[in-house]
Motif scaffolding. Structure first.
Motif, mmCIF file in Angstrom:
data_model
loop_
_atom_site.group_PDB
_atom_site.id
_atom_site.type_symbol
_atom_site.label_atom_id
_atom_site.label_comp_id
_atom_site.label_asym_id
_atom_site.label_seq_id
_atom_site.Cartn_x
_atom_site.Cartn_y
_atom_site.Cartn_z
ATOM 1 N N CYS A 1 -21.761 26.876 -76.191
ATOM 2 C CA CYS A 1 -23.415 27.399 -76.175
ATOM 3 C C CYS A 1 -22.578 28.927 -76.412
ATOM 4 C CB CYS A 1 -24.516 26.534 -75.723
ATOM 5 S SG CYS A 1 -24.522 24.571 -76.380
ATOM 6 N N GLY A 2 -21.639 29.052 -75.497
ATOM 7 C CA GLY A 2 -22.413 29.890 -74.629
ATOM 8 C C GLY A 2 -22.404 31.255 -76.137
ATOM 9 N N SER A 3 -21.928 31.764 -76.721
ATOM 10 C CA SER A 3 -21.864 32.265 -77.383
ATOM 11 C C SER A 3 -23.417 32.387 -78.866
ATOM 12 C CB SER A 3 -20.953 32.439 -78.881
ATOM 13 O OG SER A 3 -21.111 31.228 -79.686
ATOM 14 N N ALA A 4 -23.936 31.057 -78.408
ATOM 15 C CA ALA A 4 -25.030 31.127 -79.276
ATOM 16 C C ALA A 4 -26.461 31.822 -78.191
ATOM 17 C CB ALA A 4 -25.285 29.529 -79.788
ATOM 18 N N GLY A 5 -26.123 32.010 -77.264
ATOM 19 C CA GLY A 5 -27.207 32.275 -76.258
ATOM 20 C C GLY A 5 -28.673 31.309 -75.920
ATOM 21 N N VAL A 6 -27.049 29.939 -75.723
ATOM 22 C CA VAL A 6 -28.259 28.657 -74.942
ATOM 23 C C VAL A 6 -27.955 29.388 -73.761
ATOM 24 C CG1 VAL A 6 -29.031 26.257 -75.002
ATOM 25 C CG2 VAL A 6 -28.332 27.794 -77.057
ATOM 26 N N GLY A 7 -29.490 29.294 -73.304
ATOM 27 C CA GLY A 7 -29.548 28.875 -71.715
ATOM 28 C C GLY A 7 -29.218 27.612 -71.186
ATOM 29 N N ASN B 1 -37.341 22.356 -77.104
ATOM 30 C CA ASN B 1 -36.148 23.003 -77.135
ATOM 31 C C ASN B 1 -34.796 23.340 -75.951
ATOM 32 O OD1 ASN B 1 -36.715 23.740 -79.487
ATOM 33 N ND2 ASN B 1 -37.885 26.080 -78.654
#
Lengths: 433, 603
Positions: B221-227, B152
């Motif tokens: 992707c920041g808001s979606a929380g993907v590191g 992922n």
């Protein structure tokens, strides 16, 4: 990564509950153990993240099992019925309302969580939901309807990549895979899970679940009866819902001599001899519901289930199809104009239904529905669409023609009479010859 | 050089196509993948590598070491385990045992999908049986999470490249390099089947030019929380590594047609991703073309660069516009967006690369003449996986475990993965699937399914389990659906088939089917038989066939509007003759009368 960890469910606490719920689910759905195990394996970990397409015949327990598994695993869920949500806006808003636990009611002015008419807004709303709830699951029921809306299907299939998050789990439920499956999905990643039809022994087990609704004295007789029933009906019909219904009905008929005191419930031999003619008669009553002995009865049952604006639409369509447009002024005008020209005599109603324009239908609808201010609202159009889907109204103009949509009324006269009786509309002034 | 001749393009295209299927793929397979692709593992300083990637870096060495040892040494590890394993195996259900029950038989009780077990599986079974020992559920869970976590990962960071795509990658990087060096503005199309890894490849290529692509992606992707790994994208590969580092990094802008319904939204998305949205006044933009020029002007102002010789302003960083699902942009009326972007490429104002991603091999044919003349015509064909060795390499990198795992379980895992990879070419479902064409995504989906099946009962991956996972990627066969029908429904299908075989003139209506059904009843059953059923029942059964997609119902003519759904409709059988024949011949549950009726004319 931190965010992902923070939204994990406290699994150690819930594992026991999950197992208990799943065990309960297995008892509730006999014969579905492999499917429950597979769905659990694929859904228990949000990281597995494989969109699923579940298909199987009607009544095979697809939706029930999926909902049960999702409930047992405590996954935030939005259930979208693709027939009810026919437009993309309706679908998007309904999904976001459920995911954000927003309930439109009087206190909030029946406003949705957010107006959402574009896929970009929808994706933004979904990302917010993922941030708030960790992982989300979208369950699309009656997904066969999505095949007719290719752009919406493409958006839904691309949701994980559009959201840039793998924690969007999608489940599509339909009776059969979409026609030209790979072309329709453009080879999108979808794992199909087939719910097979029930075998005879599984059906028997399911019918025996209803033993609790039988009197305890007749329980053993019911078990014997179910074996015979399955033997007789399994080659003919495998629809679980229908079989359960018919089984209850036939059992009641079969036990009549016992109730009348002619035969003892323990006299198994006599009862079994009596069973065969009983079952043979029952085959002819399959798929026939109570109240359906006469067509009029069926119509009255159907008529009472329609929403009120649909009922008036049926009446308006009936009138529009029986009289030519030149009669409208004479029949439906609010105030009659006194022209010097010789007034036309009302002609006799047409034998064959006439096609009519949509505007005319709306005009007559407004005329016959005097009780409320009848305006062309979205709700009215939704009901109109539903009537077209039910083949009560048939569109005769081509689909590409946006202007001047023409319709034809194709419901039997019995239904119109039943509807008119239900809403207290007097049809006699319109039945002159 | 900005517009090569058509002849060159077609020759290049043909060469690419040939490379995807021809013998040259063997050469690509044999080449060491990590050096060709410039795997980030080798270039990033050790301190910056996240835990799982560091494990990947160490893994090959560990594996080489392990493979050099004889298997007998490994067997010493598990010498004490057989009794425990037997206890475990006895407790398992036959269907869940790895390779235990049902060899050559059905996978489950319903017999819905037959299990492919070959002689190779038996060999593997013996190998597995001696080595498996009970494993704690937590350990298996940890391994599952590690593998899924890597799968992922954001695409550019995951080192899951196929060697077959190395050549395309090099060509793309060379093209982008020309833009980065200011030689030419490039446009290209990445063409390949869905899931083949076009976007992954592009991200990998952009990552070679610096951290910009990664930062951009992180902003998205920041808001979606993907590191994301900080600085993870600053990697260079192979020979051109040092050179790449000195070049400007790209700012990548992603335009997805499903999120961008019109040109105005496209402008907003462009400004947003170039981080100049606060200064943009859309009311000043007359057209999309003006808007893009204005935004690039703002970008030059926001990030000033050194002035060129003619005192022109230049961009500090080149921009790469990625057009996802390119064909959807091409299907829009007037193709304003494509025209404006390709037109802009011809000017010296912008330092721009426009890369389209598409699965349609004839996507350029969708372009209008004015757009096609501005498009460079470069098409890079991304090939699907060709051979078992490609799949093997992909699985190897996907299933690698980090050193943080318990060493005993990790060594067991590594051993089983080795066996899996060794026996992969004997996996029949995989070979069948490869003949049809298999993308990276398909393999990774199979790996996910394999991981989903792991548990305390079946703690280690195996060839058989992988074969079953590959089988699950396919749709259920129509024969299986027909097999589950009731006898009445099968009879109705046979009646429709008989009408077709009699060559009765269409439309074939339900009334004709009922007539044929009545003739069956009179000939084989007699009135009052089991199949002398009321019309309502038969209608409902036929509707069921239609719902299952075995019969297509289409209305014909105006007269059909007056009749109920089935009555005036034309019916089309969607089941093949051979399927029906095999059902009639092999389905022992069918009564004799139905089989005789079916076999009376079906050949």
């Amino acid at each position: 990564r931190e965010m992902k960890v923070s939204h994990k469910r406290p699994r150690s606490e819930t594992v026991g509950d999950q197992e208990e719920n799943l065990e309960c689910l297995r008892r509730q759905w006999p014969g579905r153990e492999p499917e429950i195990a597979r769905l659990t394996a694929l859904l228990v970990e949000p990281d597995i993240s494989l969109p699923l397409f579940v298909h199987g015949p009607s009544g095979s327990g697809k939706s029930g099992v999926i909902r049960g598994v999702l409930k047992a695993l405590q996954i935030p869920l939005a259930v979208i019925d693709c027939i009810a949500c026919s437009t993309s806006r309706h679908l998007y808003e309904s999904t976001l309302n459920q995911l954000h636990r927003h309930n439109p009611r009087k206190a909030n002015g029946y406003v949705g969580w957010s107006p959402c008419d574009s896929s970009a807004t929808f994706v933004a709303g979904l990302r917010e939901a993922i941030t708030a709830r960790g992982s989300i699951c979208l369950l699309f029921e009656h997904a066969a309807e999505l095949a007719q809306n290719q752009s919406m299907l493409a958006t839904l299939l691309a949701l994980p990549s559009l959201c840039q998050d793998h924690r969007v789990q999608m489940l599509f439920v339909a009776e059969a895979p979409w026609p030209d499956f790979h072309c329709a999905t453009r080879f999108a990643p979808l794992i199909t899970i087939a719910f097979a039809g029930y075998t005879a022994s599984q059906l028997q087990e399911i019918l025996l679940l209803d033993v609790h609704s039988i009197e305890s004295t007749q329980a053993s007789a019911y078990r014997n009866f179910v074996k015979l029933f399955i033997q007789y009906f399994y080659p003919v019909c495998r629809d679980v819902r229908e079989l359960r219904h018919v089984c209850q009905k036939v059992f009641a008929t079969w036990m009549k001599p016992v109730r009348d005191g002619l035969v003892s419930s323990k006299d198994t031999g006599t009862l079994l001899r009596h069973a065969q003619p009983c079952l043979q008669r029952a085959v002819s009553s399959i798929y026939v519901r109570e109240g359906g002995a006469t067509p009029a009865g069926l119509h009255s049952v159907y008529a009472t289930q329609l929403p009120s604006c649909s009922k008036y639409l049926i009446i308006a369509a009936h009138l529009a199809s029986r009289f030519p447009p030149k009669m409208d002024k004479a029949l439906f005008a609010a105030c009659r104009s006194f022209s010097t020209r010789k007034s036309k005599r009302p002609t006799t109603p047409a034998e064959q239904p006439l096609a009519f324009a949509l505007e005319r239908l709306m005009y007559i609808y407004a005329a016959v529905r005097a009780d409320v201010s009848a305006r062309e609202t979205a709700e009215l159009h939704v009901q109109l669409r539903a009537l077209i889907q039910k083949k009560i109204l048939v569109r005769v103009s081509r689909v590409g023609e946006l202007e001047g949509m023409r319709l034809r009324f194709s419901a039997p006269s019995g239904l119109v009479e039943a509807v008119a009786t239900d809403v207290n509309f007097d049809l006699t002034p319109y039945s002159f010859t | 050089p900005s517009s090569p001749s058509r002849a060159y393009q077609s020759a290049s295209y043909a060469r690419k196509c040939h490379a995807s299927v021809g013998p040259s793929s063997t050469k690509i397979t044999e080449a060491p993948c990590h050096s060709d692709l410039g795997s980030p593992n080798r270039q990033i300083p050790r301190s910056q590598i996240p835990r799982s990637r560091a494990a990947d870096a160490q893994q090959p060495a560990a594996r080489r070491e392990a493979s050099s040892q004889p298997v007998s040494q490994f067997a010493q590890l598990t010498k004490s385990s057989p009794p425990a394993y037997q206890v475990l195996c006895d407790k398992l259900e036959p269907s869940t045992r790895p390779f235990c029950g049902g060899v050559g038989g059905a996978r489950d009780a319903d017999g819905r999908s037959s299990r492919c077990v070959s002689a190779a599986d038996d060999v593997t079974f013996q190998a597995d049986e001696t080595n498996v020992e009970p494993v704690a559920a937590e350990t298996v869970q940890m391994a599952r999470r590690e593998v899924l976590g890597r799968l992922n990962q954001p695409r550019a960071e995951s080192p899951l490249h196929s060697s077959a795509q190395a050549e395309v990658m090099e060509e793309l990087v060379a093209q982008l390099r020309r833009t980065a060096q200011g030689i030419e503005n490039s446009s290209a199309l990445l063409i390949g089947p869905a899931g083949v890894g076009k976007f992954r490849l592009l991200r990998g290529a952009l990552a070679r030019f610096g951290a910009s692509g990664e930062n951009q992606a992180r902003a998205e992707c920041g808001s979606a929380g993907v590191g994301k790994t900080p600085g993870g994208g600053r990697a260079s590969g192979g020979e051109g590594g040092a050179q790449d580092l000195s070049e400007s990094e790209f700012i990548s802008v992603h335009l997805h047609p499903l999120l961008i319904p019109d040109d105005k939204t496209a402008l907003i998305a462009l400004a947003e991703q170039l981080q100049v949205s606060s200064a943009v006044e859309l009311s000043r933009c007359v057209s999309f073309c003006d808007g893009v020029r204005y935004i690039l002007h703002l970008l030059r102002r926001a990030k000033p660069a050194k002035q060129l010789e003619a005192r022109r302003e230049s961009q500090a960083q080149p921009v790469c516009i990625v057009l996802h699902e390119f064909e959807r942009f091409a299907q829009r009326p007037k193709q304003t967006l494509l025209y404006s972007l390709y037109d802009l490429l011809q000017t010296a104002e912008a330092q721009l690369a426009v890369i389209g991603l598409t699965a349609l091999c004839d996507a350029p044919d969708l372009l209008e003449k004015r757009v096609r003349s501005r498009f460079s015509g470069r098409m890079l064909v991304v090939p699907p996986l060709n051979s078992v060795s490609d799949v093997s390499m992909l699985i190897d990198s996907a299933l690698a475990l980090p050193p943080s795992m318990p060493s005993r379980y990790a060594s067991l895992w590594a051993h089983h993965v080795r066996i899996l990879l060794k026996k992969l070419d004997q996996c029949k479902p995989l070979r069948l699937r490869l003949q049809l064409g298999m993308s990276q995504r398909d393999v990774l989906m199979a790996v996910r399914l394999l991981i989903a099946e792991l548990g305390p009962a079946c703690p280690l991956p195996s060839v058989g389990a992988f074969g079953r996972s590959v089988e699950q990627l396919s749709l259920q066969s129509i024969e299986q659906t027909v097999r589950e029908l009731s006898n009445t429904e099968t009879l109705l299908l046979l009646c429709l088939k008989k009408i077709l075989d009699k060559e009765i003139a269409p439309p074939h209506t339900f009334a004709i089917v009922l007539r044929e059904y009545a003739s069956f009843v009179s000939e084989y059953e007699g009135a009052g038989g089991v199949y002398d059923l009321p019309r309502a029942m038969l209608t409902k059964s036929f509707e069921h066939l239609s719902a299952l997609g075995l019969v297509a119902v289409s209305t014909v003519g105006k007269s059909s509007h007056w009749l109920p759904l089935l009555e005036g409709s034309s019916l089309r059988l969607l089941v093949g003759s051979s399927t029906l024949h095999s059902i009639v011949r092999a389905n022992l549950r069918l009564p004799d009368s139905v089989r005789r009726f079916g076999s009376s004319w079906l050949q």
